[in-house]
Write a protein that holds these residues in place. Structure first.
Motif, short mmCIF file in Angstrom:
data_model
loop_
_atom_site.label_atom_id
_atom_site.label_comp_id
_atom_site.label_asym_id
_atom_site.label_seq_id
_atom_site.Cartn_x
_atom_site.Cartn_y
_atom_site.Cartn_z
N PHE A 68 0.84 -1.20 0.00
CA PHE A 68 0.00 0.00 0.00
C PHE A 68 0.88 1.25 0.00
CE2 PHE A 68 -1.99 3.33 2.67
CZ PHE A 68 -3.06 3.67 1.86
N TYR A 69 1.89 1.27 0.85
CA TYR A 69 2.83 2.39 0.93
C TYR A 69 3.46 2.66 -0.44
CZ TYR A 69 7.14 4.85 2.38
OH TYR A 69 8.18 5.72 2.52
N ALA A 70 3.91 1.60 -1.12
CA ALA A 70 4.51 1.76 -2.44
C ALA A 70 3.50 2.32 -3.44
CB ALA A 70 5.07 0.43 -2.93
N ALA A 71 2.25 1.86 -3.35
CA ALA A 71 1.21 2.34 -4.26
C ALA A 71 0.89 3.81 -4.01
CB ALA A 71 -0.05 1.48 -4.11
N VAL A 72 0.86 4.20 -2.74
CA VAL A 72 0.60 5.61 -2.41
C VAL A 72 1.69 6.48 -3.01
CG1 VAL A 72 0.54 7.31 -0.52
CG2 VAL A 72 -0.75 5.16 -0.32
N LEU A 73 2.95 6.09 -2.81
CA LEU A 73 4.06 6.91 -3.30
C LEU A 73 4.16 6.88 -4.82
CD1 LEU A 73 6.85 6.32 -0.65
CD2 LEU A 73 5.13 8.14 -0.78
N LYS A 74 3.69 5.81 -5.44
CA LYS A 74 3.67 5.77 -6.91
C LYS A 74 2.70 6.82 -7.45
CE LYS A 74 2.83 2.80 -10.85
NZ LYS A 74 2.38 1.50 -11.31
N ASN A 75 1.56 6.96 -6.79
CA ASN A 75 0.55 7.92 -7.23
C ASN A 75 0.82 9.35 -6.74
OD1 ASN A 75 -1.27 6.15 -8.65
ND2 ASN A 75 -1.77 5.27 -6.67
N TYR A 76 1.38 9.46 -5.57
CA TYR A 76 1.63 10.77 -4.94
C TYR A 76 3.02 10.74 -4.30
CZ TYR A 76 -3.44 10.87 -5.38
OH TYR A 76 -4.72 10.80 -5.87
N PRO A 77 4.06 11.11 -5.05
CA PRO A 77 5.42 11.03 -4.53
C PRO A 77 5.57 11.73 -3.17
CG PRO A 77 5.46 11.54 -6.86
CD PRO A 77 4.02 11.62 -6.42
N ASP A 78 6.49 11.18 -2.38
CA ASP A 78 6.72 11.71 -1.04
C ASP A 78 7.17 13.16 -1.09
OD1 ASP A 78 6.70 11.56 1.70
OD2 ASP A 78 8.11 9.89 1.81
N LEU A 79 6.99 13.85 -0.02
CA LEU A 79 7.36 15.26 0.11
C LEU A 79 8.87 15.41 0.06
CD1 LEU A 79 6.42 18.18 0.76
CD2 LEU A 79 6.70 17.59 3.16
N THR A 80 9.33 16.30 -0.81
CA THR A 80 10.75 16.65 -0.90
C THR A 80 10.86 18.17 -0.99
OG1 THR A 80 10.79 16.61 -3.32
CG2 THR A 80 11.27 14.52 -2.18
N VAL A 81 12.06 18.66 -0.88
CA VAL A 81 12.29 20.10 -1.03
C VAL A 81 11.88 20.53 -2.44
CG1 VAL A 81 14.06 21.89 -1.11
CG2 VAL A 81 14.13 20.15 0.68
N GLU A 82 12.19 19.69 -3.42
CA GLU A 82 11.92 20.03 -4.81
C GLU A 82 10.42 20.08 -5.15
OE1 GLU A 82 15.86 18.68 -4.20
OE2 GLU A 82 14.06 17.45 -3.97
N ASN A 83 9.59 19.27 -4.48
CA ASN A 83 8.17 19.25 -4.82
C ASN A 83 7.28 19.83 -3.72
OD1 ASN A 83 7.88 17.29 -2.85
ND2 ASN A 83 7.26 15.67 -4.23
N SER A 84 7.85 20.57 -2.83
CA SER A 84 7.08 21.07 -1.68
C SER A 84 5.92 21.98 -2.09
CB SER A 84 8.00 21.80 -0.69
OG SER A 84 8.58 22.93 -1.30
N ASP A 85 6.00 22.61 -3.25
CA ASP A 85 4.90 23.47 -3.70
C ASP A 85 3.76 22.68 -4.34
OD1 ASP A 85 6.23 25.72 -2.82
OD2 ASP A 85 7.08 26.17 -4.80
N THR A 86 4.03 21.46 -4.80
CA THR A 86 3.01 20.68 -5.50
C THR A 86 2.60 19.40 -4.77
OG1 THR A 86 4.71 19.53 -6.78
CG2 THR A 86 3.73 21.54 -7.75
N SER A 87 3.33 19.02 -3.75
CA SER A 87 3.04 17.78 -3.03
C SER A 87 1.73 17.88 -2.25
CB SER A 87 4.18 17.46 -2.06
OG SER A 87 3.86 16.30 -1.30
N PRO A 88 0.98 16.78 -2.17
CA PRO A 88 -0.23 16.80 -1.35
C PRO A 88 0.06 16.61 0.14
CG PRO A 88 0.01 14.65 -2.36
CD PRO A 88 1.12 15.52 -2.91
N TRP A 89 1.31 16.33 0.48
CA TRP A 89 1.68 16.02 1.86
C TRP A 89 2.25 17.23 2.58
CZ3 TRP A 89 -0.83 11.86 1.53
CH2 TRP A 89 -0.66 10.95 0.50
N THR A 90 1.98 17.30 3.89
CA THR A 90 2.60 18.36 4.69
C THR A 90 3.82 17.85 5.44
OG1 THR A 90 1.12 17.95 6.57
CG2 THR A 90 0.44 19.64 4.98
N SER A 91 4.00 16.53 5.46
CA SER A 91 5.22 15.90 5.97
C SER A 91 5.40 14.57 5.25
CB SER A 91 5.17 15.70 7.50
OG SER A 91 4.14 14.81 7.84
N ALA A 92 6.56 13.99 5.39
CA ALA A 92 6.84 12.73 4.70
C ALA A 92 5.83 11.66 5.10
CB ALA A 92 8.26 12.27 5.02
N VAL A 93 5.48 10.80 4.16
CA VAL A 93 4.59 9.68 4.43
C VAL A 93 5.35 8.70 5.32
CG1 VAL A 93 3.26 7.81 3.41
CG2 VAL A 93 3.38 10.03 2.24
#
Length: 112
Positions: free
Chosen positions: A43-68
């Motif tokens: 499940f974790y792998a599937a979540v990150l496949k659809n919604y990549p984990d929060l990084t500095v590079e994607n912080s403006d577009t990520s749906p997460w407010t902290s790392a999964v």
């Protein structure tokens, strides 16, 4: 502000109060609250496949407010409040396909 959810394999029926107790222990970093499961890791792998984990590079577009968070027993997500409507139902459906329980602490709801 974030919208939090947790996902784990639950072998028996559990009500919202019981799920909250487990969720509370999980968010306190306790282990052994639920059994480790390949379903959780898949499940974790599937979540990150659809919604990549929060990084500095994607912080403006990520749906997460902290790392999964995943420890093999559970997956805990903190969804950006502005993206909750987009993700909550999708994550619940994905969890159900993986045979996991989804717990929504804001609504105190258990989804199987």
């Amino acid at each position: 502000m974030s919208y939090d959810m947790a996902f784990w394999q639950e072998p028996q029926e559990i009500d919202a109060a019981g799920a909250y107790q487990k969720y509370d222990a999980m968010t306190d970093g306790k282990s052994g609250v639920s059994a480790e499961s390949t379903r959780v890791r898949d499940f974790y792998a599937a979540v990150l496949k659809n919604y990549p984990d929060l990084t500095v590079e994607n912080s403006d577009t990520s749906p997460w407010t902290s790392a999964v968070y995943c420890n093999g027993e559970c997956v805990i997500v903190t969804i950006s409040w502005s993206r909750k409507n987009e993700l909550v139902d999708t994550l619940i459906s994905l969890a159900q396909r993986h045979g996991l329980l989804a717990y929504d602490p804001q609504k105190e709801e258990v989804h199987r």
